[in-house]
Design an enzyme around this catalytic site. Structure first.
Site, short mmCIF file in Angstrom:
data_model
loop_
_atom_site.label_atom_id
_atom_site.label_comp_id
_atom_site.label_asym_id
_atom_site.label_seq_id
_atom_site.Cartn_x
_atom_site.Cartn_y
_atom_site.Cartn_z
N CYS A 1 85.47 28.67 -41.45
CA CYS A 1 84.89 27.49 -40.79
C CYS A 1 83.69 27.87 -39.91
O CYS A 1 82.59 27.32 -40.07
CB CYS A 1 85.95 26.74 -39.99
SG CYS A 1 86.97 27.77 -38.92
N1 LIG Z 1 92.23 25.07 -40.02
C1 LIG Z 1 90.95 25.24 -40.33
O1 LIG Z 1 90.05 24.61 -39.74
C2 LIG Z 1 90.55 26.20 -41.41
C3 LIG Z 1 89.21 26.26 -41.81
C4 LIG Z 1 88.83 27.15 -42.84
C5 LIG Z 1 89.79 27.96 -43.42
N2 LIG Z 1 91.09 27.91 -42.99
C6 LIG Z 1 92.05 28.80 -43.66
O2 LIG Z 1 92.82 28.02 -44.54
C7 LIG Z 1 94.15 28.54 -44.64
C8 LIG Z 1 95.12 27.43 -44.27
O3 LIG Z 1 94.83 27.02 -42.93
P1 LIG Z 1 95.61 25.86 -42.19
O4 LIG Z 1 94.85 25.60 -40.94
O5 LIG Z 1 95.88 24.75 -43.13
O6 LIG Z 1 96.99 26.61 -41.85
P2 LIG Z 1 98.40 25.97 -41.49
O7 LIG Z 1 98.22 24.62 -40.89
O8 LIG Z 1 99.15 27.01 -40.74
O9 LIG Z 1 99.08 25.76 -42.92
C9 LIG Z 1 99.51 26.84 -43.73
C10 LIG Z 1 100.23 26.29 -44.96
O10 LIG Z 1 100.69 27.39 -45.75
C11 LIG Z 1 102.10 27.25 -45.99
N3 LIG Z 1 102.72 28.57 -46.09
C12 LIG Z 1 102.76 29.54 -45.15
N4 LIG Z 1 103.36 30.65 -45.64
C13 LIG Z 1 103.69 30.36 -46.95
C14 LIG Z 1 104.32 31.07 -47.99
N5 LIG Z 1 104.75 32.33 -47.80
N6 LIG Z 1 104.50 30.45 -49.20
C15 LIG Z 1 104.09 29.17 -49.38
N7 LIG Z 1 103.47 28.44 -48.42
C16 LIG Z 1 103.29 29.03 -47.23
C17 LIG Z 1 102.60 26.47 -44.80
O11 LIG Z 1 103.85 25.85 -45.13
P3 LIG Z 1 104.85 25.38 -43.95
O12 LIG Z 1 104.06 24.48 -43.05
O13 LIG Z 1 105.91 24.67 -44.70
O14 LIG Z 1 105.27 26.65 -43.28
C18 LIG Z 1 101.47 25.44 -44.66
O15 LIG Z 1 101.59 24.45 -45.65
C19 LIG Z 1 94.21 29.73 -43.66
O16 LIG Z 1 94.04 30.91 -44.36
C20 LIG Z 1 93.03 29.47 -42.72
O17 LIG Z 1 92.51 30.64 -42.16
C21 LIG Z 1 91.49 27.04 -42.03
#
Ligand SMILES: NC(=O)c1ccc[n+]([C@@H]2O[C@H](COP(=O)([O-])OP(=O)(O)OC[C@H]3O[C@@H](n4cnc5c(N)ncnc54)[C@H](OP(=O)(O)O)[C@@H]3O)[C@@H](O)[C@H]2O)c1
Length: 337
Positions: free
Chosen positions: A149
């Site tokens: 991001c």
């Molecule tokens: N947030 C941002 O603004 C942003 C921007 C760019 C990139 N990113 C990247 O995008 C990715 C996701 O970010 P996010 O903000 O959406 O994170 P998040 O809110 O923590 O969501 C993570 C997701 O992954 C699932 N998960 C975690 N461990 C898992 C496993 N072992 N097997 C299957 N599912 C699993 C979680 O399921 P549960 O909830 O059921 O545990 C949840 O659905 C990250 O790598 C982050 O760095 C985020």
């Protein structure tokens, strides 16, 4: 119809992906998975998807998701993505990974993410998914590493001038402010309401893991080493990133000349908007959209560039859909506001 599976559907970026995918008439969402205690309807987890998505969110079964999908989005924490991406790729699926696992060469990744890269083979094939930089490569790609991001807003803000800046030996200073969803849905004390509300703080100054991503991508653009000094801050808002980029040089061209470089660079870009010289964009201009808005000001020997994006859209899920559209030969704006 493109059949789409979302892995990590319950997180912030997963939720946002479902929102944008629903708006894309060429897409059918077919499989949802996350880490769930038991299979649950996505509309029970997120009532806003009631009568819109009738699917169970299940623990990941790669073969089942592969059988039901043409394209798989991985909205997973880093390290989890590289544990599953190889299997989807082996099954012939197009994969768009939102994590950091495939954005950097292994040695830089291992240094900054403090973990071994377990999939160097596919790392080699992943295309860095910044359409404004790599559109032609994304067109033919089967595997895209969606940018971080902070890097999205900062790299877009620097693309038109970075070569001139580096040739002149100038220092780049980046000061970014993000909303709290940037850190994902899992809570920690520094991200709790009591710490964030009515507060504002700097964290990981010049040691944030997105800094090497900016440096690596910009160095590739210039063909020489680019150094970025980066201080991220946490704002008491949900979404949006504002980055202020400072470049000091007594011999800078005038504001109109630099503005023209930006205009020429981004004229054809559907999701980059340039403000008139001296006018700065605000987070509210882009929140809820896939736009990156840019303003520049030149005065007192200083070029100040301000960029704003929505971290969950242009900084993550919106850009991921933009990439899928490009990979699939669709108008890249399909489903995006
Ligand atoms: N947030 C941002 O603004 C942003 C921007 C760019 C990139 N990113 C990247 O995008 C990715 C996701 O970010 P996010 O903000 O959406 O994170 P998040 O809110 O923590 O969501 C993570 C997701 O992954 C699932 N998960 C975690 N461990 C898992 C496993 N072992 N097997 C299957 N599912 C699993 C979680 O399921 P549960 O909830 O059921 O545990 C949840 O659905 C990250 O790598 C982050 O760095 C985020």
């Amino acid at each position: 119809m493109i059949k789409v599976g979302v892995v990590g559907a319950t997180g912030y970026t997963g939720e946002e992906l479902l929102e944008v995918l629903l708006r894309n008439p060429e897409v059918k969402i077919t499989c949802l998975s996350a880490l769930v205690e038991r299979e649950t309807m996505i509309s029970d987890l997120y009532p806003k998807f009631g009568k819109k998505i009738s699917l169970l969110c299940k623990n990941l079964d790669v073969e089942e998701v592969s059988a039901g999908s043409d394209v798989v989005f991985l909205a997973l924490p880093h390290t989890v993505s590289m544990a599953v991406a190889p299997q989807f790729l082996k099954n012939g699926k197009k994969v768009i990974d939102l994590s950091a696992d495939y954005r950097l060469p292994a040695e830089i990744y291992e240094e900054w993410y403090k973990t071994k890269h377990t999939d160097p083979e596919n790392l080699h094939d992943a295309v860095y998914g910044l359409p404004e930089l790599n559109r032609d490569k994304i067109k033919g790609a089967h595997f895209v590493a969606n940018p971080g991001c902070y890097p999205t807003g900062v790299i877009l803000g620097l693309l038109p001038v970075v070569k001139a800046v580096v040739d002149a030996g100038l220092t780049i200073i980046v000061d970014s402010k993000t909303g709290a969803t940037g850190a994902g849905r899992k809570g920690t004390i520094p991200l709790s309401f009591g710490e964030i509300d009515e507060n504002f703080y700097c964290y990981k100054a010049n040691e944030h893991q997105h800094m090497p991503e900016m440096e690596y991508i910009l160095s590739g653009v210039v063909g020489a080493e680019v150094q970025v000094n980066f201080a991220p801050h946490l704002l008491p808002i949900r979404r949006g990133i504002l980055s202020t980029i400072y470049i000091q040089h007594k011999g800078l061209p005038g504001e109109n000349e630099i503005h023209k470089m930006y205009e020429d660079h981004f004229r054809e870009e559907p999701f980059v908007r340039l403000r008139p010289p001296g006018e700065m964009p605000q987070i509210q201009d882009v929140a809820g959209t896939n736009f990156c808005d840019i303003g520049i000001k030149v005065a007192r020997g200083m070029l100040i560039i301000v960029t704003v994006i929505d971290n969950l859209l242009k900084g993550a899920s919106g850009q991921a859909l933009q990439n899928m559209n490009i990979m699939s030969g669709l108008d890249e704006r399909t489903g995006l506001l």
